[in-house]
Scaffold this active site. Sequence first.
Site, PDB file in Angstrom:
ATOM      1  N   GLU A   1      11.258  55.589 -22.282  1.00 13.45           N
ATOM      2  CA  GLU A   1      11.692  54.336 -21.665  1.00 13.45           C
ATOM      3  C   GLU A   1      11.803  53.217 -22.702  1.00 13.45           C
ATOM      4  O   GLU A   1      12.751  52.434 -22.682  1.00 13.45           O
ATOM      5  CB  GLU A   1      10.721  53.932 -20.548  1.00 13.45           C
ATOM      6  CG  GLU A   1      10.796  54.785 -19.300  1.00 13.45           C
ATOM      7  CD  GLU A   1      12.139  54.684 -18.603  1.00 13.45           C
ATOM      8  OE1 GLU A   1      12.770  53.605 -18.664  1.00 13.45           O
ATOM      9  OE2 GLU A   1      12.561  55.679 -17.997  1.00 13.45           O
TER      10      GLU A   1
ATOM     11  N   TYR B   1      10.211  46.542 -15.086  1.00 16.14           N
ATOM     12  CA  TYR B   1      11.118  47.686 -15.010  1.00 16.14           C
ATOM     13  C   TYR B   1      10.487  48.930 -15.636  1.00 16.14           C
ATOM     14  O   TYR B   1      10.474  50.009 -15.037  1.00 16.14           O
ATOM     15  CB  TYR B   1      12.446  47.381 -15.702  1.00 16.14           C
ATOM     16  CG  TYR B   1      13.355  48.586 -15.733  1.00 16.14           C
ATOM     17  CD1 TYR B   1      14.168  48.884 -14.643  1.00 16.14           C
ATOM     18  CD2 TYR B   1      13.364  49.456 -16.819  1.00 16.14           C
ATOM     19  CE1 TYR B   1      14.971  50.009 -14.643  1.00 16.14           C
ATOM     20  CE2 TYR B   1      14.163  50.579 -16.828  1.00 16.14           C
ATOM     21  CZ  TYR B   1      14.970  50.849 -15.738  1.00 16.14           C
ATOM     22  OH  TYR B   1      15.745  51.982 -15.738  1.00 16.14           O
TER      23      TYR B   1
ATOM     24  N   CYS C   1      31.055  54.564   1.209  1.00 12.64           N
ATOM     25  CA  CYS C   1      31.185  53.514   0.196  1.00 12.64           C
ATOM     26  C   CYS C   1      32.278  52.499   0.526  1.00 12.64           C
ATOM     27  O   CYS C   1      33.439  52.850   0.724  1.00 12.64           O
ATOM     28  CB  CYS C   1      31.474  54.148  -1.167  1.00 12.64           C
ATOM     29  SG  CYS C   1      31.690  52.942  -2.492  1.00 12.64           S
TER      30      CYS C   1
ATOM     31  N   GLY D   1      16.440  49.854 -33.488  1.00 15.91           N
ATOM     32  CA  GLY D   1      16.558  48.420 -33.281  1.00 15.91           C
ATOM     33  C   GLY D   1      15.305  47.783 -32.701  1.00 15.91           C
ATOM     34  O   GLY D   1      14.433  48.470 -32.164  1.00 15.91           O
TER      35      GLY D   1
ATOM     36  N   ASP E   1      18.245  48.850 -12.170  1.00 12.92           N
ATOM     37  CA  ASP E   1      18.803  48.408 -13.447  1.00 12.92           C
ATOM     38  C   ASP E   1      20.260  48.019 -13.220  1.00 12.92           C
ATOM     39  O   ASP E   1      20.731  47.949 -12.076  1.00 12.92           O
ATOM     40  CB  ASP E   1      18.664  49.491 -14.522  1.00 12.92           C
ATOM     41  CG  ASP E   1      19.459  50.754 -14.212  1.00 12.92           C
ATOM     42  OD1 ASP E   1      20.152  50.798 -13.163  1.00 12.92           O
ATOM     43  OD2 ASP E   1      19.401  51.698 -15.016  1.00 12.92           O
TER      44      ASP E   1
END
Length: 306
Positions: A44, A129, A214, A90, A147
Amino acid sequence: MSEDALPSEDLAAVRSALVEWYEADHREFPWRRTTDPYEILVSEVMSQQTQLDRVVDAWAAFLDRWPTVDDLAAADRSEVVAFWSDQRLGYNNRARYLHEAAGQIVGEFDGEWPERPDELEALMGVGPYTANAVASFAFNAGDAVVDTNVERVLYRAFADVDSGDEPPYEELANALMPAGESRVWNNAIMELGGVACGKTPRCDEAGCPWRRWCRAYETGDFTAPDVPTQPSFEGSRRQKRGRVVAALAEREAVPLDELGPKVRVDYAPDGEYGREWLRGLLADLADDGLVDVERQGDETVARLRE
């Protein structure tokens, strides 16, 4: 938001359709095959703002070097940061936070992982999260994960979401999620957003299990908070014409009621999108010299014009 705001169809059908779609076929990532909270936390943290395909090798190399939370806690922090930098992941502060969190598990929690999202937030660098993701995937004890991909799915799929300045994503997501099934559900809906309902939707190509409910698939409006411009082709009559041609290319002649579901997932012979609607689409194609429609015994069939 109550379950009354969800699709009028049986909520159980909406849920089972997504889970069955996910379990039948999904992208294979190694962290989806473990319930070890340490391995999941590493995945994660690495996945934050990094493409998942790039994370796979880095995740495996990290765990090869520091296989357990105890190993990471005992490591020199500079080595962890250097590894992070070498892997081009990063934001090196994430490596420092991960090392600190490992120390907390070993020192403050005596090696016992907290299982609830609010408890996991006590770990360094672990926000709501990430805490919820670890609780879901390691302990099956999380809330619905929300998310950017999940927000896009909910916004497009359910009409009630796109009203108001602050759409109730978390409320709807939790109402949708079956109780006690956060592990499979969160994996499934994130997969849906990543594979079928991206910025450029792949509804039919990916076999989206929610097409029949949908709103976006029905209207052709695939805008979303992160998709300000509606794709001109998706959901259009031109798209449906293309589906007809593709389906007829597979066989010499196709009866209307076999062709219909290949063009629209909600095709019903006597419904709004049934035989009459399909005949109109075929008439357009016939006028363009692409299709012939004829009687064959007791059935009406369509075929590509030679």
